[in-house]
Write a protein that holds these residues in place. Structure first.
Motif, PDB file in Angstrom:
ATOM      1  N   SER A  38       9.225 -36.271 -20.733  1.00 30.12           N
ATOM      2  CA  SER A  38       7.763 -36.316 -20.800  1.00 30.12           C
ATOM      3  C   SER A  38       7.278 -35.551 -22.032  1.00 30.12           C
ATOM      4  CB  SER A  38       7.163 -35.672 -19.543  1.00 30.12           C
ATOM      5  OG  SER A  38       7.474 -34.285 -19.509  1.00 30.12           O
ATOM      6  N   PRO A  39       6.026 -35.812 -22.494  1.00 34.51           N
ATOM      7  CA  PRO A  39       5.480 -35.061 -23.624  1.00 34.51           C
ATOM      8  C   PRO A  39       5.480 -33.550 -23.390  1.00 34.51           C
ATOM      9  CG  PRO A  39       4.144 -36.999 -23.210  1.00 34.51           C
ATOM     10  CD  PRO A  39       5.144 -36.924 -22.091  1.00 34.51           C
ATOM     11  N   SER A  40       5.272 -33.108 -22.149  1.00 33.02           N
ATOM     12  CA  SER A  40       5.255 -31.664 -21.866  1.00 33.02           C
ATOM     13  C   SER A  40       6.627 -31.037 -22.089  1.00 33.02           C
ATOM     14  CB  SER A  40       4.792 -31.412 -20.424  1.00 33.02           C
ATOM     15  OG  SER A  40       5.658 -32.049 -19.503  1.00 33.02           O
ATOM     16  N   GLU A  41       7.709 -31.780 -21.773  1.00 26.76           N
ATOM     17  CA  GLU A  41       9.057 -31.268 -22.016  1.00 26.76           C
ATOM     18  C   GLU A  41       9.346 -31.198 -23.511  1.00 26.76           C
ATOM     19  OE1 GLU A  41      11.871 -32.496 -18.286  1.00 26.76           O
ATOM     20  OE2 GLU A  41      10.960 -34.171 -19.370  1.00 26.76           O
ATOM     21  N   TYR A  42       8.873 -32.187 -24.230  1.00 28.24           N
ATOM     22  CA  TYR A  42       9.018 -32.149 -25.685  1.00 28.24           C
ATOM     23  C   TYR A  42       8.231 -30.989 -26.280  1.00 28.24           C
ATOM     24  CZ  TYR A  42      11.705 -35.887 -27.876  1.00 28.24           C
ATOM     25  OH  TYR A  42      12.723 -36.649 -28.374  1.00 28.24           O
ATOM     26  N   GLY A  43       7.137 -30.619 -25.629  1.00 26.44           N
ATOM     27  CA  GLY A  43       6.315 -29.522 -26.124  1.00 26.44           C
ATOM     28  C   GLY A  43       7.052 -28.197 -26.159  1.00 26.44           C
ATOM     29  N   VAL A  44       8.014 -28.010 -25.246  1.00 22.42           N
ATOM     30  CA  VAL A  44       8.794 -26.770 -25.220  1.00 22.42           C
ATOM     31  C   VAL A  44       9.591 -26.614 -26.501  1.00 22.42           C
ATOM     32  CG1 VAL A  44      10.616 -25.503 -24.020  1.00 22.42           C
ATOM     33  CG2 VAL A  44       8.966 -26.840 -22.705  1.00 22.42           C
ATOM     34  N   ILE A  45      10.285 -27.675 -26.925  1.00 19.09           N
ATOM     35  CA  ILE A  45      11.089 -27.603 -28.138  1.00 19.09           C
ATOM     36  C   ILE A  45      10.203 -27.481 -29.365  1.00 19.09           C
ATOM     37  CG2 ILE A  45      11.340 -30.032 -28.817  1.00 19.09           C
ATOM     38  CD1 ILE A  45      14.212 -27.526 -28.433  1.00 19.09           C
ATOM     39  N   SER A  46       8.973 -27.998 -29.299  1.00 25.09           N
ATOM     40  CA  SER A  46       8.031 -27.872 -30.417  1.00 25.09           C
ATOM     41  C   SER A  46       7.659 -26.407 -30.641  1.00 25.09           C
ATOM     42  CB  SER A  46       6.775 -28.701 -30.153  1.00 25.09           C
ATOM     43  OG  SER A  46       7.079 -30.075 -30.053  1.00 25.09           O
ATOM     44  N   VAL A  47       7.466 -25.679 -29.543  1.00 22.03           N
ATOM     45  CA  VAL A  47       7.151 -24.250 -29.653  1.00 22.03           C
ATOM     46  C   VAL A  47       8.350 -23.482 -30.211  1.00 22.03           C
ATOM     47  CG1 VAL A  47       6.580 -22.167 -28.347  1.00 22.03           C
ATOM     48  CG2 VAL A  47       5.442 -24.323 -27.799  1.00 22.03           C
ATOM     49  N   ILE A  48       9.550 -23.810 -29.740  1.00 27.41           N
ATOM     50  CA  ILE A  48      10.768 -23.128 -30.202  1.00 27.41           C
ATOM     51  C   ILE A  48      10.955 -23.329 -31.701  1.00 27.41           C
ATOM     52  CG2 ILE A  48      13.294 -23.113 -30.035  1.00 27.41           C
ATOM     53  CD1 ILE A  48      12.945 -23.968 -27.094  1.00 27.41           C
ATOM     54  N   THR A  49      10.683 -24.533 -32.186  1.00 26.67           N
ATOM     55  CA  THR A  49      10.862 -24.860 -33.600  1.00 26.67           C
ATOM     56  C   THR A  49      10.025 -23.956 -34.497  1.00 26.67           C
ATOM     57  OG1 THR A  49      11.325 -27.160 -33.009  1.00 26.67           O
ATOM     58  CG2 THR A  49      10.728 -26.735 -35.291  1.00 26.67           C
ATOM     59  N   ILE A  50       8.873 -23.534 -34.009  1.00 23.84           N
ATOM     60  CA  ILE A  50       8.014 -22.640 -34.790  1.00 23.84           C
ATOM     61  C   ILE A  50       8.772 -21.393 -35.193  1.00 23.84           C
ATOM     62  CG2 ILE A  50       5.933 -21.211 -34.724  1.00 23.84           C
ATOM     63  CD1 ILE A  50       4.776 -23.199 -32.684  1.00 23.84           C
ATOM     64  N   PHE A  51       9.442 -20.769 -34.259  1.00 21.64           N
ATOM     65  CA  PHE A  51      10.113 -19.488 -34.502  1.00 21.64           C
ATOM     66  C   PHE A  51      11.462 -19.671 -35.212  1.00 21.64           C
ATOM     67  CE2 PHE A  51       7.272 -18.983 -30.899  1.00 21.64           C
ATOM     68  CZ  PHE A  51       6.561 -17.853 -31.260  1.00 21.64           C
ATOM     69  N   ILE A  52      12.165 -20.745 -34.894  1.00 17.89           N
ATOM     70  CA  ILE A  52      13.462 -20.984 -35.527  1.00 17.89           C
ATOM     71  C   ILE A  52      13.285 -21.311 -37.012  1.00 17.89           C
ATOM     72  CG2 ILE A  52      15.541 -22.397 -35.529  1.00 17.89           C
ATOM     73  CD1 ILE A  52      15.250 -20.481 -33.137  1.00 17.89           C
ATOM     74  N   SER A  53      12.311 -22.127 -37.345  1.00 15.70           N
ATOM     75  CA  SER A  53      12.091 -22.489 -38.744  1.00 15.70           C
ATOM     76  C   SER A  53      11.691 -21.273 -39.566  1.00 15.70           C
ATOM     77  CB  SER A  53      11.006 -23.577 -38.852  1.00 15.70           C
ATOM     78  OG  SER A  53       9.774 -23.127 -38.313  1.00 15.70           O
ATOM     79  N   PHE A  54      10.917 -20.380 -38.962  1.00 12.90           N
ATOM     80  CA  PHE A  54      10.505 -19.158 -39.661  1.00 12.90           C
ATOM     81  C   PHE A  54      11.706 -18.254 -39.895  1.00 12.90           C
ATOM     82  CE2 PHE A  54       8.306 -14.967 -39.850  1.00 12.90           C
ATOM     83  CZ  PHE A  54       7.492 -15.248 -40.939  1.00 12.90           C
ATOM     84  N   ALA A  55      12.580 -18.109 -38.893  1.00 16.39           N
ATOM     85  CA  ALA A  55      13.777 -17.274 -39.029  1.00 16.39           C
ATOM     86  C   ALA A  55      14.747 -17.863 -40.047  1.00 16.39           C
ATOM     87  CB  ALA A  55      14.468 -17.129 -37.672  1.00 16.39           C
ATOM     88  N   THR A  56      14.832 -19.195 -40.108  1.00 18.27           N
ATOM     89  CA  THR A  56      15.737 -19.858 -41.049  1.00 18.27           C
ATOM     90  C   THR A  56      15.377 -19.535 -42.493  1.00 18.27           C
ATOM     91  OG1 THR A  56      16.114 -21.666 -39.483  1.00 18.27           O
ATOM     92  CG2 THR A  56      16.636 -22.101 -41.785  1.00 18.27           C
ATOM     93  N   CYS A  57      14.093 -19.380 -42.770  1.00 19.59           N
ATOM     94  CA  CYS A  57      13.658 -19.022 -44.129  1.00 19.59           C
ATOM     95  C   CYS A  57      14.283 -17.699 -44.562  1.00 19.59           C
ATOM     96  CB  CYS A  57      12.131 -18.910 -44.186  1.00 19.59           C
ATOM     97  SG  CYS A  57      11.263 -20.453 -43.950  1.00 19.59           S
ATOM     98  N   PHE A  58      14.328 -16.727 -43.663  1.00 24.78           N
ATOM     99  CA  PHE A  58      14.911 -15.421 -43.983  1.00 24.78           C
ATOM    100  C   PHE A  58      16.422 -15.519 -44.182  1.00 24.78           C
ATOM    101  CE2 PHE A  58      10.942 -13.869 -42.108  1.00 24.78           C
ATOM    102  CZ  PHE A  58      10.621 -12.847 -43.001  1.00 24.78           C
TER     103      PHE A  58
END
Length: 496
Positions: A38-58
């Motif tokens: 469901s879109p709500s389940e996909y929303g969980v990984i969308s939130v996670i991506t925010i923090f992982i992409s930021f950490a990857t930059c470092f």
């Protein structure tokens, strides 16, 4: 010179194959999983991506770019960059591990903490993969990257689909992301055959960081700013709206990331070779922008025009809420290649400070626009429309540095891009008007794609578009080359 040009073209094609192949496989996988989740389940990984992409930059710290640009490197440079990235990855993983419950509490999304802790594992193979990619870029060996990336995408995709079918929910997406990064490292290890030595040079790392930290600064600002939108949408509205926003944005990004990533990876070494001659560098930048905007404007205009029928056919009726996000983000994505080509030229000139200041100025002004959208408007679409204004601001700021560093004037920019924009606008009007035809959405999508391609071909040919002419000329040369090759083989066969 001819061989070098051919090498550049071949490298761009392999890079397009690599990014395109990986994106297509992952896109197909996401379609299958989207129909299972469901879109709500996909929303969980969308939130996670925010923090992982930021950490990857470092973790990467701009050092991958610094390795590509440096005139000469040895295994000590490569090993130093790897161990530095690994050290940063360990620190960031610990931070994310202990902050995960706080993030879950803030967003009020169940299972978010454990998913963050599992997904953050990608930081470790990411440190290794960044060095592998730098080696590939320096040697223009994008065929190896194509093989490794495609293999990893297929393996991780199969794992994700199987887990989704077995009702693992969001963990199917987590497993897909982690296994992709791990498999990519393993595959490239067999192809690149590089392994770090137990060597670390503070001096060499410091020299690379001197350049890389400016790239990091600009990347962090850019990444943080793009993720602010997701943070606001995820908190102010809900994870389902965030999933619709991310899914709508995914379609234009699949196309534009291939073009944008190819420019970024392939053209940096090419631009670096011309850094001593500003006029040659400027010409290379203009040719790149002319060709890339021809492709990006046409692709994004066509995608926006077929958005409704495409979402219905590919994802199903439950995802139709993503259509407005897709259409608006197409405008934003169409401007990416212009800025990428210029920023790579600035990096080739050693003007990493320009990259930092462009991103700083662009995001400062854009932050003001975002604040207005958040506090003065209640609609989620106001935030998405603001992203279009962000990129327009970015283009204007880049033009200022363009004039200063490359003497690339706005008049010249319009000459390089305006004809491409007019062709794409005409095609959009024709294809979008077809959406009012009352026929099956499946048939409509096929007709729209065909008519859109035909419009671009006919108008570009009749108007003698420069970018179209260059593509047609190259295809003609390839065809003649194949004919000559076949003739020689037939001649040898007759002699035998």
């Amino acid at each position: 010179m001819a061989n070098k040009k051919e090498s550049v073209v071949q490298s761009m094609l392999w890079k397009l194959f690599e990014r395109g192949g990986v994106q297509i496989v992952r896109f197909i996988v996401s379609i299958v999983i989207a129909r299972l989740l469901s879109p709500s389940e996909y929303g969980v990984i969308s939130v996670i991506t925010i923090f992982i992409s930021f950490a990857t930059c470092f973790v990467q710290s701009g050092l991958s770019t610094a390795l590509v640009r440096k005139t000469k490197i040895d295994n000590e440079d490569l090993s130093s960059v790897f161990f530095y990235g690994l050290f940063v990855a360990i620190i960031l993983y610990v931070i994310l591990f202990f902050c995960a419950p706080l993030i879950e509490s803030y967003f009020q999304i169940g299972q978010l903490a454990i998913c963050i802790r599992l997904t953050a594992v990608v930081l470790f193979p990411g440190a290794y993969n960044s060095v592998q990619n730098a080696i590939v870029a320096r040697n223009m060996q994008f065929r190896k990257q194509f093989i490794g990336g495609l293999t990893a995408a297929i393996i991780s995709g199969v794992i994700g689909i199987v887990l989704a079918v077995l009702n693992f929910g969001v963990y199917a997406l987590v497993a897909q992301q982690v296994t992709y990064q791990v498999c990519a490292c393993i595959c490239l290890q067999f192809l690149v055959k590089w392994f770090p030595k137990f060597k670390f040079s503070f001096n060499k790392t410091k020299q690379l960081l001197k350049f890389g930290m400016k790239i990091l600064g600009g990347t962090l600002i850019d990444t943080l700013f793009h993720n602010i939108e997701s943070l606001v949408i995820g908190k102010k509205y809900n994870s389902e709206n965030l999933a619709l926003y991310d899914k709508g944005k995914q379609f234009p990004l699949i196309i534009i990331d291939n073009l944008d990533g190819t420019i970024q990876t392939v053209m940096l070494p090419v631009f670096s070779a011309k850094q001593s001659n500003v006029e040659l560098l400027k010409k290379a930048v203009r040719d790149t922008i002319n060709l890339s905007t021809f492709i990006s404007f046409a692709a994004m205009s066509g995608l926006a025009a077929v958005g409704s029928s495409l979402i219905y056919v590919v994802l199903g009726e439950k995802w139709l809420g993503a259509v407005p996000f897709l259409q608006i983000y197409c405008i934003t994505a169409a401007l990416f290649p212009f800025q990428t080509a210029n920023l790579q030229a600035f990096s080739a000139l050693g003007e990493s400070g320009a990259y930092f200041w462009i991103m700083t100025i662009k995001r400062t002004l854009s932050l003001l626009i975002l604040c207005v959208a958040i506090f003065c408007f209640s609609s989620i679409y106001a935030i998405v429309i603001a992203t279009v204004l962000f990129e327009i601001v970015g283009v204007l700021v880049t033009c200022i540095f363009n004039k200063k560093l490359l003497n690339y004037k706005i008049r010249e920019l319009l000459k390089d891009t305006l004809p491409n924009l007019l062709i794409s606008a005409f095609m959009f009007c024709v294809v979008y008007a077809m959406s009012y035809i009352k026929i099956s959405q499946y048939l409509l999508l096929v007709l729209q794609v065909f008519v859109g391609c035909l419009c671009v071909f006919v108008v570009a040919k009749l108007s003698k578009n420069t970018a179209y002419g260059r593509v047609a000329e190259y295809i003609k040369k390839l065809r003649n080359k194949n004919i000559d090759s076949e003739s020689k083989q037939e001649g040898k066969a007759n002699e035998t």
